[in-house]
Write a protein that holds these residues in place. Structure first.
Motif, PDB file in Angstrom:
ATOM      1  N   ARG A 160      66.371  48.634  30.480  1.00  0.00           N
ATOM      2  CA  ARG A 160      65.387  48.884  31.542  1.00  0.00           C
ATOM      3  C   ARG A 160      64.122  49.525  30.978  1.00  0.00           C
ATOM      4  N   GLY A 161      64.286  50.390  29.986  1.00  0.00           N
ATOM      5  CA  GLY A 161      63.129  51.037  29.378  1.00  0.00           C
ATOM      6  C   GLY A 161      62.217  50.039  28.687  1.00  0.00           C
ATOM      7  N   PHE A 162      62.815  49.163  27.876  1.00  0.00           N
ATOM      8  CA  PHE A 162      62.009  48.143  27.209  1.00  0.00           C
ATOM      9  C   PHE A 162      61.388  47.186  28.222  1.00  0.00           C
ATOM     10  N   ALA A 163      62.156  46.836  29.251  1.00  0.00           N
ATOM     11  CA  ALA A 163      61.628  45.927  30.266  1.00  0.00           C
ATOM     12  C   ALA A 163      60.406  46.538  30.957  1.00  0.00           C
ATOM     13  N   ALA A 164      60.446  47.834  31.222  1.00  0.00           N
ATOM     14  CA  ALA A 164      59.296  48.505  31.837  1.00  0.00           C
ATOM     15  C   ALA A 164      58.082  48.462  30.897  1.00  0.00           C
ATOM     16  N   CYS A 165      58.320  48.686  29.607  1.00  0.00           N
ATOM     17  CA  CYS A 165      57.229  48.585  28.625  1.00  0.00           C
ATOM     18  C   CYS A 165      56.660  47.170  28.603  1.00  0.00           C
ATOM     19  N   ASP A 166      57.558  46.177  28.617  1.00  0.00           N
ATOM     20  CA  ASP A 166      57.137  44.776  28.595  1.00  0.00           C
ATOM     21  C   ASP A 166      56.287  44.432  29.812  1.00  0.00           C
ATOM     22  N   ARG A 167      56.722  44.873  30.991  1.00  0.00           N
ATOM     23  CA  ARG A 167      55.974  44.565  32.221  1.00  0.00           C
ATOM     24  C   ARG A 167      54.584  45.197  32.199  1.00  0.00           C
ATOM     25  N   ALA A 168      54.502  46.431  31.737  1.00  0.00           N
ATOM     26  CA  ALA A 168      53.190  47.092  31.666  1.00  0.00           C
ATOM     27  C   ALA A 168      52.282  46.372  30.663  1.00  0.00           C
ATOM     28  N   GLU A 202      67.300  41.769  32.327  1.00  0.00           N
ATOM     29  CA  GLU A 202      65.941  42.157  32.715  1.00  0.00           C
ATOM     30  C   GLU A 202      65.030  42.223  31.490  1.00  0.00           C
ATOM     31  N   GLN A 203      65.549  42.771  30.405  1.00  0.00           N
ATOM     32  CA  GLN A 203      64.776  42.862  29.169  1.00  0.00           C
ATOM     33  C   GLN A 203      64.582  41.479  28.559  1.00  0.00           C
ATOM     34  N   ASN A 204      65.615  40.644  28.593  1.00  0.00           N
ATOM     35  CA  ASN A 204      65.482  39.280  28.071  1.00  0.00           C
ATOM     36  C   ASN A 204      64.325  38.566  28.757  1.00  0.00           C
ATOM     37  N   TYR A 205      64.281  38.686  30.076  1.00  0.00           N
ATOM     38  CA  TYR A 205      63.252  38.005  30.848  1.00  0.00           C
ATOM     39  C   TYR A 205      61.867  38.586  30.554  1.00  0.00           C
ATOM     40  N   SER A 206      61.750  39.905  30.629  1.00  0.00           N
ATOM     41  CA  SER A 206      60.427  40.519  30.469  1.00  0.00           C
ATOM     42  C   SER A 206      59.861  40.279  29.077  1.00  0.00           C
ATOM     43  N   TRP A 207      60.713  40.360  28.054  1.00  0.00           N
ATOM     44  CA  TRP A 207      60.216  40.108  26.699  1.00  0.00           C
ATOM     45  C   TRP A 207      59.841  38.643  26.537  1.00  0.00           C
ATOM     46  N   CYS A 208      60.633  37.753  27.101  1.00  0.00           N
ATOM     47  CA  CYS A 208      60.346  36.320  27.008  1.00  0.00           C
ATOM     48  C   CYS A 208      58.966  36.009  27.591  1.00  0.00           C
ATOM     49  N   VAL A 209      58.690  36.552  28.779  1.00  0.00           N
ATOM     50  CA  VAL A 209      57.395  36.300  29.419  1.00  0.00           C
ATOM     51  C   VAL A 209      56.269  36.893  28.583  1.00  0.00           C
ATOM     52  N   LEU A 210      56.458  38.095  28.101  1.00  0.00           N
ATOM     53  CA  LEU A 210      55.426  38.735  27.282  1.00  0.00           C
ATOM     54  C   LEU A 210      55.199  37.959  25.988  1.00  0.00           C
TER      55      LEU A 210
END
Length: 134
Positions: A46-54, A108-116
């Motif tokens: 969740r922490g990495f995903a939040a970084c990715d989204r920002a 959640e992290q897989n998705y957010s990093w993929c998009v980024l």
């Protein structure tokens, strides 16, 4: 006990992979600070995903600027093709990242990093196209 060791091992791998992948791209100082502040453990996904989204919010601005710059340099017929291609890329990015989300680990992290990551790649692709047009 075995599951705790497995989760810890996966968390360590994810932490290392996230940091090394980020170094390959032109990410912001804020993103690097954010990912460095993530504490390994149960909530790191969740922490990495939040970084990715920002970071995605920051990089979306860059993507749109670079896209508009390229489009402004093209004749109308080429600009229309670029628009169609960019819309196709957006659909493909979403479809692929939805698939990546299903691959286990931290969805959640897989998705957010993929998009980024896809966005960072597209920024570079558009920049290369600008160099070829000029």
């Amino acid at each position: 006990m075995k599951s705790i060791l497995t989760i810890t091992a996966l968390a360590c791998l994810a932490l290392g992979a996230q940091t090394s992948r980020a170094d390959e791209w032109k990410v912001s100082r804020e993103y690097k600070q954010c990912t460095n502040a993530v504490t390994p453990g149960k909530t790191e996904g969740r922490g990495f995903a939040a970084c990715d989204r920002a970071e995605l919010q920051r990089q979306d601005i860059t993507l749109n600027e670079v896209y508009r710059q390229l489009k402004s340099q093209l004749p109308t017929d080429q600009a229309a093709i670029l628009t169609k291609a960019q819309r196709g890329w957006l659909r493909q990015r979403e479809d692929w990242c939805q698939f990546e989300k299903t691959l286990g680990g931290f969805p959640e992290q897989n998705y957010s990093w993929c998009v980024l990551e896809a966005t960072l790649r597209q920024i570079e692709t558009l920049r290369l196209s600008i160099q070829r047009v000029v």
